[in-house]
Design an enzyme around this catalytic site. Sequence first.
Site, PDB file in Angstrom:
ATOM      1  N   SER A  60       0.836  -1.195   0.000  1.00 51.21           N
ATOM      2  CA  SER A  60       0.000   0.000   0.000  1.00 51.21           C
ATOM      3  C   SER A  60       0.876   1.252   0.000  1.00 51.21           C
ATOM      4  O   SER A  60       1.651   1.456  -0.928  1.00 51.21           O
ATOM      5  CB  SER A  60      -0.963  -0.055   1.192  1.00 51.21           C
ATOM      6  OG  SER A  60      -2.000   0.882   1.049  1.00 51.21           O
ATOM      7  N   ASP A  74      -9.963  -4.004  -4.563  1.00 53.41           N
ATOM      8  CA  ASP A  74      -9.087  -2.960  -4.036  1.00 53.41           C
ATOM      9  C   ASP A  74      -9.163  -1.731  -4.936  1.00 53.41           C
ATOM     10  O   ASP A  74      -8.912  -1.842  -6.142  1.00 53.41           O
ATOM     11  CB  ASP A  74      -7.646  -3.475  -3.966  1.00 53.41           C
ATOM     12  CG  ASP A  74      -6.677  -2.479  -3.354  1.00 53.41           C
ATOM     13  OD1 ASP A  74      -7.075  -1.357  -3.021  1.00 53.41           O
ATOM     14  OD2 ASP A  74      -5.488  -2.843  -3.216  1.00 53.41           O
ATOM     15  N   HIS A 124      -7.859  -5.314  -0.311  1.00 55.10           N
ATOM     16  CA  HIS A 124      -6.708  -4.504   0.079  1.00 55.10           C
ATOM     17  C   HIS A 124      -6.207  -4.940   1.457  1.00 55.10           C
ATOM     18  O   HIS A 124      -6.993  -5.286   2.331  1.00 55.10           O
ATOM     19  CB  HIS A 124      -7.100  -3.025   0.106  1.00 55.10           C
ATOM     20  CG  HIS A 124      -5.940  -2.105   0.341  1.00 55.10           C
ATOM     21  ND1 HIS A 124      -5.032  -1.809  -0.653  1.00 55.10           N
ATOM     22  CD2 HIS A 124      -5.526  -1.443   1.451  1.00 55.10           C
ATOM     23  CE1 HIS A 124      -4.117  -0.985  -0.163  1.00 55.10           C
ATOM     24  NE2 HIS A 124      -4.392  -0.757   1.119  1.00 55.10           N
TER      25      HIS A 124
END
Length: 311
Positions: free
Chosen positions: A160, A253, A283
């Site tokens: 991320s 995501d 995610h």
Amino acid sequence: MDPHFKALIAEQEAAAAGQEMPPLDALPPEMIRAGYRMQRQAQNLNAPKDVTATDLEVDGAAGPIGARLYTPAGAGATTPGLVYFHGGGFAIGDLETHDGHCRRLAAYSGYRVLAIDYRLAPEHPFPAGHDDCLAATKWAFDHAAEIGFDPERIAVGGCSAGGNLAASISIDLKNDPERKLAFQLLLYPGIWPDQETQSRKDLDGPILTKAAIAWFDKCLAAAGHPQSHRAILGSKVDLAGAPPALVVTAGYDPLKDEGRDYAARLNAAGVKAQHVEYKDMVHDFYSMGDVSPAVDVATKETVAVLKAALG
């Protein structure tokens, strides 16, 4: 969607039903961090135990910062090394939230992993975290012998926001002859492309919501900064000469399109990049190891690509 994650999300939605959640701006960042830490630690109780975790200090941009060195059982005096940056939108996350994930990376690869506790926004806005991660990666090269890293086989990685940091550091170091990165491991990275992608438009969660993305953006405060190109990795960023990459995305995501597109941009720039999408995952799935057996499977597949690259 993976049935285990589907059940988790349904359970969370049921628990939140009828409750008015205050906007993230109304909560102290440390309260949000504590909730995230508690959640992720509880989802990694079965992370590999045959890994030695040693806390230490490394160079940050404005002084020493914390780090954690993971050494797998049976590791030789020197192994390839992975410098790892946790996710959390540059504002939450720490060594504890991603401890289980880093243990799996070390145990399944047989490599040492150095996780970096970089400074967080909004207390430390951009480019503090990026500068810390760059300084820490340079430290890993310069102290490779002390931490058991093979300086010829050092990779950066992150998930991320950490994927953004790893991509950024890969660009920062691409012309450094003394510190040549061998690989970049980008797990559902936030790229912050020139234009809003379709997946950012279409998906509001699960896990990563539009409100959370907006809060992370506000905390980071990179937009309009003279060095914003180090975080907002749009088309003006020259990717030629960056190290080979694996870019992993998840089907559920909002960041999936920008990750896919970044892999394509790397390949177009002459960088060998592989893109893998786990279509039934969400995610942040790598840091939720106990939720589904699929996390372990994906981690082992990811590590296999890393090992093929570093040997």
